[in-house]
Design a protein around this motif. Structure first.
Motif, PDB file in Angstrom:
ATOM      1  N   ASP A  48       0.827  -1.214   0.000  1.00 48.34           N
ATOM      2  CA  ASP A  48       0.000   0.000   0.000  1.00 48.34           C
ATOM      3  C   ASP A  48       0.857   1.258   0.000  1.00 48.34           C
ATOM      4  O   ASP A  48       0.616   2.195  -0.769  1.00 48.34           O
ATOM      5  CB  ASP A  48      -0.910   0.023   1.237  1.00 48.34           C
ATOM      6  N   TRP A  49       1.847   1.293   0.898  1.00 46.01           N
ATOM      7  CA  TRP A  49       2.676   2.492   0.972  1.00 46.01           C
ATOM      8  C   TRP A  49       3.565   2.622  -0.260  1.00 46.01           C
ATOM      9  O   TRP A  49       3.838   3.726  -0.723  1.00 46.01           O
ATOM     10  CB  TRP A  49       3.522   2.503   2.246  1.00 46.01           C
ATOM     11  N   GLY A  50       3.994   1.514  -0.793  1.00 47.36           N
ATOM     12  CA  GLY A  50       4.794   1.568  -2.015  1.00 47.36           C
ATOM     13  C   GLY A  50       4.026   2.199  -3.162  1.00 47.36           C
ATOM     14  O   GLY A  50       4.587   2.979  -3.945  1.00 47.36           O
ATOM     15  N   ALA A  51       2.739   1.876  -3.270  1.00 46.31           N
ATOM     16  CA  ALA A  51       1.918   2.491  -4.317  1.00 46.31           C
ATOM     17  C   ALA A  51       1.776   3.992  -4.084  1.00 46.31           C
ATOM     18  O   ALA A  51       1.768   4.789  -5.038  1.00 46.31           O
ATOM     19  CB  ALA A  51       0.539   1.821  -4.353  1.00 46.31           C
ATOM     20  N   PHE A  52       1.679   4.389  -2.835  1.00 48.28           N
ATOM     21  CA  PHE A  52       1.619   5.822  -2.491  1.00 48.28           C
ATOM     22  C   PHE A  52       2.939   6.498  -2.866  1.00 48.28           C
ATOM     23  O   PHE A  52       2.949   7.570  -3.480  1.00 48.28           O
ATOM     24  CB  PHE A  52       1.332   5.935  -0.989  1.00 48.28           C
ATOM     25  N   ASP A  53       4.045   5.869  -2.514  1.00 45.84           N
ATOM     26  CA  ASP A  53       5.366   6.387  -2.883  1.00 45.84           C
ATOM     27  C   ASP A  53       5.485   6.596  -4.392  1.00 45.84           C
ATOM     28  O   ASP A  53       6.110   7.551  -4.851  1.00 45.84           O
ATOM     29  CB  ASP A  53       6.460   5.399  -2.455  1.00 45.84           C
ATOM     30  N   GLN A  54       4.917   5.685  -5.151  1.00 47.05           N
ATOM     31  CA  GLN A  54       5.060   5.721  -6.604  1.00 47.05           C
ATOM     32  C   GLN A  54       4.005   6.561  -7.306  1.00 47.05           C
ATOM     33  O   GLN A  54       3.978   6.605  -8.539  1.00 47.05           O
ATOM     34  CB  GLN A  54       5.015   4.291  -7.160  1.00 47.05           C
ATOM     35  N   GLY A  55       3.155   7.210  -6.539  1.00 47.80           N
ATOM     36  CA  GLY A  55       2.116   8.018  -7.170  1.00 47.80           C
ATOM     37  C   GLY A  55       1.047   7.192  -7.847  1.00 47.80           C
ATOM     38  O   GLY A  55       0.310   7.701  -8.709  1.00 47.80           O
ATOM     39  N   LEU A  56       0.912   5.929  -7.448  1.00 49.55           N
ATOM     40  CA  LEU A  56      -0.100   5.049  -8.036  1.00 49.55           C
ATOM     41  C   LEU A  56      -1.373   5.003  -7.202  1.00 49.55           C
ATOM     42  O   LEU A  56      -2.363   4.394  -7.617  1.00 49.55           O
ATOM     43  CB  LEU A  56       0.468   3.634  -8.194  1.00 49.55           C
ATOM     44  N   ALA A  57      -1.335   5.621  -6.027  1.00 49.27           N
ATOM     45  CA  ALA A  57      -2.509   5.727  -5.160  1.00 49.27           C
ATOM     46  C   ALA A  57      -2.411   7.038  -4.398  1.00 49.27           C
ATOM     47  O   ALA A  57      -1.321   7.427  -3.974  1.00 49.27           O
ATOM     48  CB  ALA A  57      -2.575   4.554  -4.185  1.00 49.27           C
ATOM     49  N   ASP A  58      -3.551   7.733  -4.240  1.00 46.53           N
ATOM     50  CA  ASP A  58      -3.524   8.988  -3.493  1.00 46.53           C
ATOM     51  C   ASP A  58      -3.614   8.715  -1.994  1.00 46.53           C
ATOM     52  O   ASP A  58      -3.730   7.563  -1.552  1.00 46.53           O
ATOM     53  CB  ASP A  58      -4.622   9.936  -3.966  1.00 46.53           C
TER      54      ASP A  58
END
Length: 206
Positions: A48-58
């Motif tokens: 989850d946090w990785g997706a946030f880091d990558q701009g793939l989730a707000d």
């Protein structure tokens, strides 16, 4: 030589165990508990946090995903996420090192795993464009360290061969990834030891 700085844990304070002990004391009463909770909250910057880091989730989506995965109340998770910008305090010793490197004529860049909201906060709070010629935030390029793709994007953006880049980062996996791609890299622990290494490499005067 172009010198590339990581941000969290290098230029800005980022220590999840103590951070969680401060902002979530009812769940993390001390740093040991904070370290254990950090594994679930940040998932070693994957999931989850990785997706946030990558701009793939707000941020809203990320908070919901963490709540659903862990069972922690969503409002508490939002409070932790909202507290991150204040955790990212400038490490004065590194700021002084940057000033010294610039005075010596070196060109500086940055390469940081950073969700877009936090990147925007740092840009509005600090003169990044004065300190660095350019930089790459993971949230804006949809890639994150230690993946090869973000290193390739950064090298292209910085406009030099990998061998001309010296990367300072506090995570061994990122150092190993950079070195595998031909970058020079050094594991950052403190501004003082970083300066010693830069002197050793002939980039600063003793």
């Amino acid at each position: 030589m172009k010198i590339v700085f990581d941000f969290g844990g290098v230029l800005f304070r980022w220590h999840p165990p103590s951070f969680l002990a401060r902002v979530w004391p009812h769940r993390a009463p001390d740093e040991d508990a904070g370290a254990a909770i950090a594994k679930d909250f940040f998932q070693a910057y994957t999931g989850d946090w990785g997706a946030f880091d990558q701009g793939l989730a707000d941020a809203d989506t990320t908070a919901t995903r963490i709540a659903e995965r862990t069972g922690w109340p969503r409002d508490e998770i939002v409070a932790v996420m909202n507290a991150v910008p204040q955790e990212l305090q400038l490490i004065e010793g590194t700021a002084a090192l940057i000033a010294e490197l610039k005075q010596a004529g070196h060109t500086l860049h940055f390469l940081s795993n950073m969700p877009v909201p936090y990147a925007e906060y740092l840009e509005s709070s600090h003169p990044l464009d004065e300190w660095f010629e350019s930089g790459v935030f993971s949230g804006r390029v949809k890639q994150s360290k230690p993946a090869q793709e973000i290193f390739d994007l950064a090298r292209s953006a910085f406009g030099v061969d990998a061998s001309e880049l010296l990367f300072l980062d506090d995570h061994p996996a990122n150092i190993e990834a950079a070195q595998a791609l031909g970058w020079q890299a050094w594991l950052f622990t403190t501004p003082e030891t970083a300066r010693e290494e830069l002197v050793r490499r002939g980039l600063l005067a003793a």
